[in-house]
Design a protein around this motif. Structure first.
Motif, PDB file in Angstrom:
ATOM      1  N   ALA A  43       0.839  -1.203   0.000  1.00  0.00           N
ATOM      2  CA  ALA A  43       0.000   0.000   0.000  1.00  0.00           C
ATOM      3  C   ALA A  43       0.873   1.252   0.000  1.00  0.00           C
ATOM      4  N   ILE A  44       1.972   1.230   0.753  1.00  0.00           N
ATOM      5  CA  ILE A  44       2.901   2.368   0.733  1.00  0.00           C
ATOM      6  C   ILE A  44       3.486   2.541  -0.658  1.00  0.00           C
ATOM      7  N   ALA A  45       3.884   1.429  -1.296  1.00  0.00           N
ATOM      8  CA  ALA A  45       4.418   1.506  -2.662  1.00  0.00           C
ATOM      9  C   ALA A  45       3.399   2.118  -3.612  1.00  0.00           C
ATOM     10  N   GLN A  46       2.129   1.765  -3.430  1.00  0.00           N
ATOM     11  CA  GLN A  46       1.058   2.351  -4.243  1.00  0.00           C
ATOM     12  C   GLN A  46       0.901   3.837  -3.906  1.00  0.00           C
ATOM     13  N   GLY A  47       0.924   4.163  -2.609  1.00  0.00           N
ATOM     14  CA  GLY A  47       0.704   5.536  -2.182  1.00  0.00           C
ATOM     15  C   GLY A  47       1.772   6.500  -2.638  1.00  0.00           C
ATOM     16  N   ILE A  48       3.020   6.045  -2.725  1.00  0.00           N
ATOM     17  CA  ILE A  48       4.102   6.938  -3.158  1.00  0.00           C
ATOM     18  C   ILE A  48       4.242   6.972  -4.679  1.00  0.00           C
ATOM     19  N   GLY A  49       3.315   6.295  -5.374  1.00  0.00           N
ATOM     20  CA  GLY A  49       3.288   6.366  -6.834  1.00  0.00           C
ATOM     21  C   GLY A  49       4.254   5.452  -7.540  1.00  0.00           C
ATOM     22  N   ALA A  50       4.859   4.514  -6.794  1.00  0.00           N
ATOM     23  CA  ALA A  50       5.793   3.596  -7.444  1.00  0.00           C
ATOM     24  C   ALA A  50       5.043   2.601  -8.317  1.00  0.00           C
ATOM     25  N   ILE A  51       3.956   2.037  -7.778  1.00  0.00           N
ATOM     26  CA  ILE A  51       3.158   1.072  -8.527  1.00  0.00           C
ATOM     27  C   ILE A  51       1.749   1.640  -8.732  1.00  0.00           C
ATOM     28  N   GLY A  52       0.976   0.935  -9.570  1.00  0.00           N
ATOM     29  CA  GLY A  52      -0.349   1.424  -9.914  1.00  0.00           C
ATOM     30  C   GLY A  52      -0.340   2.422 -11.049  1.00  0.00           C
ATOM     31  N   ARG A  53       0.817   2.597 -11.678  1.00  0.00           N
ATOM     32  CA  ARG A  53       0.979   3.537 -12.782  1.00  0.00           C
ATOM     33  C   ARG A  53       1.862   2.915 -13.850  1.00  0.00           C
ATOM     34  N   PRO A  54       1.779   3.398 -15.093  1.00  0.00           N
ATOM     35  CA  PRO A  54       2.660   2.868 -16.138  1.00  0.00           C
ATOM     36  C   PRO A  54       4.125   3.042 -15.750  1.00  0.00           C
ATOM     37  N   GLY A  55       4.923   1.998 -15.976  1.00  0.00           N
ATOM     38  CA  GLY A  55       6.346   2.058 -15.682  1.00  0.00           C
ATOM     39  C   GLY A  55       6.714   1.643 -14.278  1.00  0.00           C
ATOM     40  N   GLY A  56       5.714   1.385 -13.435  1.00  0.00           N
ATOM     41  CA  GLY A  56       5.989   1.033 -12.053  1.00  0.00           C
ATOM     42  C   GLY A  56       5.920  -0.456 -11.802  1.00  0.00           C
ATOM     43  N   ALA A  57       6.758  -0.938 -10.891  1.00  0.00           N
ATOM     44  CA  ALA A  57       6.743  -2.345 -10.506  1.00  0.00           C
ATOM     45  C   ALA A  57       7.455  -2.497  -9.179  1.00  0.00           C
ATOM     46  N   ALA A  58       6.952  -3.428  -8.370  1.00  0.00           N
ATOM     47  CA  ALA A  58       7.587  -3.751  -7.095  1.00  0.00           C
ATOM     48  C   ALA A  58       8.118  -5.173  -7.148  1.00  0.00           C
ATOM     49  N   VAL A  59       9.270  -5.382  -6.514  1.00  0.00           N
ATOM     50  CA  VAL A  59       9.869  -6.710  -6.421  1.00  0.00           C
ATOM     51  C   VAL A  59      10.073  -7.020  -4.943  1.00  0.00           C
ATOM     52  N   LYS A  60       9.625  -8.201  -4.512  1.00  0.00           N
ATOM     53  CA  LYS A  60       9.773  -8.601  -3.118  1.00  0.00           C
ATOM     54  C   LYS A  60      11.174  -9.159  -2.868  1.00  0.00           C
ATOM     55  N   VAL A  61      11.856  -8.606  -1.858  1.00  0.00           N
ATOM     56  CA  VAL A  61      13.185  -9.056  -1.452  1.00  0.00           C
ATOM     57  C   VAL A  61      13.255  -9.003   0.072  1.00  0.00           C
ATOM     58  N   THR A  62      14.305  -9.560   0.642  1.00  0.00           N
ATOM     59  CA  THR A  62      14.539  -9.397   2.073  1.00  0.00           C
ATOM     60  C   THR A  62      15.298  -8.088   2.308  1.00  0.00           C
ATOM     61  N   PHE A  63      15.294  -7.626   3.549  1.00  0.00           N
ATOM     62  CA  PHE A  63      16.054  -6.433   3.901  1.00  0.00           C
ATOM     63  C   PHE A  63      17.532  -6.624   3.555  1.00  0.00           C
ATOM     64  N   LYS A  64      18.069  -7.806   3.860  1.00  0.00           N
ATOM     65  CA  LYS A  64      19.489  -8.033   3.638  1.00  0.00           C
ATOM     66  C   LYS A  64      19.815  -8.128   2.153  1.00  0.00           C
ATOM     67  N   GLN A  65      18.916  -8.685   1.372  1.00  0.00           N
ATOM     68  CA  GLN A  65      19.141  -8.731  -0.076  1.00  0.00           C
ATOM     69  C   GLN A  65      19.169  -7.326  -0.660  1.00  0.00           C
ATOM     70  N   GLU A  66      18.268  -6.455  -0.195  1.00  0.00           N
ATOM     71  CA  GLU A  66      18.265  -5.072  -0.672  1.00  0.00           C
ATOM     72  C   GLU A  66      19.557  -4.377  -0.302  1.00  0.00           C
ATOM     73  N   ALA A  67      19.982  -4.580   0.944  1.00  0.00           N
ATOM     74  CA  ALA A  67      21.234  -3.948   1.388  1.00  0.00           C
ATOM     75  C   ALA A  67      22.421  -4.466   0.575  1.00  0.00           C
ATOM     76  N   LEU A  68      22.423  -5.756   0.295  1.00  0.00           N
ATOM     77  CA  LEU A  68      23.513  -6.344  -0.482  1.00  0.00           C
ATOM     78  C   LEU A  68      23.624  -5.705  -1.852  1.00  0.00           C
ATOM     79  N   ILE A  69      22.540  -5.697  -2.613  1.00  0.00           N
ATOM     80  CA  ILE A  69      22.656  -5.210  -3.993  1.00  0.00           C
ATOM     81  C   ILE A  69      22.870  -3.699  -4.040  1.00  0.00           C
ATOM     82  N   ASP A  70      22.316  -2.978  -3.066  1.00  0.00           N
ATOM     83  CA  ASP A  70      22.536  -1.540  -3.012  1.00  0.00           C
ATOM     84  C   ASP A  70      24.013  -1.249  -2.776  1.00  0.00           C
ATOM     85  N   LEU A  71      24.587  -1.898  -1.761  1.00  0.00           N
ATOM     86  CA  LEU A  71      26.001  -1.684  -1.462  1.00  0.00           C
ATOM     87  C   LEU A  71      26.902  -2.264  -2.549  1.00  0.00           C
TER      88      LEU A  71
END
Length: 331
Positions: free
Chosen positions: A166-194
């Motif tokens: 719902a937060i992803a929808q509310g901030i306009g990331a999804i629910g619009r053309p070009g938007g998509a969410a991918v489910k990951v763990t916190f540590k996976q996100e930290a890994l690929i970001d770093l």
């Protein structure tokens, strides 16, 4: 959700009756707060008494000191810089008390490496935009979405995933053309970001530094020509834009066949050595070595950080860049 595991839209209902406190009105905070408000949600801002607080007030938000905003909220979005969050979190935890709340992060870093340990009674979610704040605002104004990574570290209510999406929808990331969410763990996100910050960009910077030194010192190429060839012309930015549109490999078809051959043959030639670098950096990140290194660096007052900046500014390449950009009226 499609078969690929991408989420393209979600229901805002879990947030409709909630007070959402955006903590920090900086790069991400401003963008996400405005998008949430435009989505019809009840948004307040928590911020220190500084210029960001004044801006939030000018933008029409009710702004409170951070503990008071947290005490008023059902959903707390902690959008301060990673290094600031642990200290601020102590005040938030005290202000919330025994209540159950939803705590949202835009990065998995602090939870993944144990720098913040939220109470087990809280829903702890992550909605991590793959877009800078200015980009979020620009895309939002055009009715377009953007990629976001979502995760759940603690599902106390049984609805944590609903809140995250719902937060992803509310901030306009999804629910619009070009938007998509991918489910990951916190540590996976930290890994690929770093890992992006520890491999892709440093390797590019190191390549630029070596390219500049070899071309100018060993072959006498004018520094201005080297800088323009590497990135100062803007061609590299255009290639990156085409990668985002067409893909890293398909965009090669826009280059000459000589260029295609040179890039592909050398990419495969260098792959083994680069993979070893990436594997080593990934291991250090995953085991928490970098988190400890950076924490100690901050505790010491960032001496190495400052020394690295001084070393970068003293490079012949940096001085040449300064001169070129002044000549081109970019500085």
């Amino acid at each position: 959700m499609s078969g690929s595991g991408l989420v393209f839209s979600a229901d805002l209902a879990p947030l409709r009756d909630k007070v959402i406190a955006v903590i920090g009105y900086g790069n991400q905070g401003e963008a996400q707060a405005k998008a949430l408000r435009d989505s019809g949600l009840n948004v307040i801002v928590g911020n220190a008494r500084d210029e960001y607080r004044s801006k939030a007030e000018r933008d029409g938000f009710k702004v409170y000191d951070i503990p008071e905003a947290a005490a008023r909220a059902d959903v707390i979005m902690l959008l301060l810089p990673d290094e600031v969050q642990p200290g601020v979190f102590k005040d938030i935890e005290s202000a919330v008390g025994s209540r159950g709340v939803v705590l949202d992060f835009a990065s998995g870093y602090n939870v993944a490496f144990g720098l913040i340990r939220p109470p087990s009674s809280w829903d702890v979610v992550m909605v991590a935009p793959r877009m800078i704040g200015a980009g979020i605002l620009e895309l939002h104004s055009r009715g377009r979405g953007y990629p976001v990574l979502v995760g759940v570290a603690n599902d106390s209510s049984g609805r944590a995933w609903d809140y995250a999406l719902a937060i992803a929808q509310g901030i306009g990331a999804i629910g619009r053309p070009g938007g998509a969410a991918v489910k990951v763990t916190f540590k996976q996100e930290a890994l690929i970001d770093l890992l992006d910050e520890h491999t892709n960009w440093p390797l590019i910077l190191a390549s630029f530094m070596a390219f500049f030194d070899v071309a100018t010192e060993e072959y006498g190429v004018p520094p201005e020509a080297v800088l323009l060839e590497m990135y100062a012309s803007g061609e590299m930015a255009e290639v990156a834009s085409q990668m985002a549109t067409m893909g890293a490999f398909e965009q090669l078809r826009l280059h000459s066949t000589t260029s295609q051959y040179g890039q592909l043959s050398r990419a495969f030639r260098f792959y083994g050595e680069v993979r070893r670098i990436v594997e080593d950096e990934a291991r250090q990140i995953w085991l928490g070595d970098f988190a400890r290194e950076w924490a100690l660096e901050q505790l010491a007052g960032r001496p190495k950080f400052q020394a690295l900046w001084e070393a970068a500014r003293s490079l012949t390449m940096a001085r040449a860049e300064e001169g070129l950009f002044r000549a081109l009226s970019r500085r």
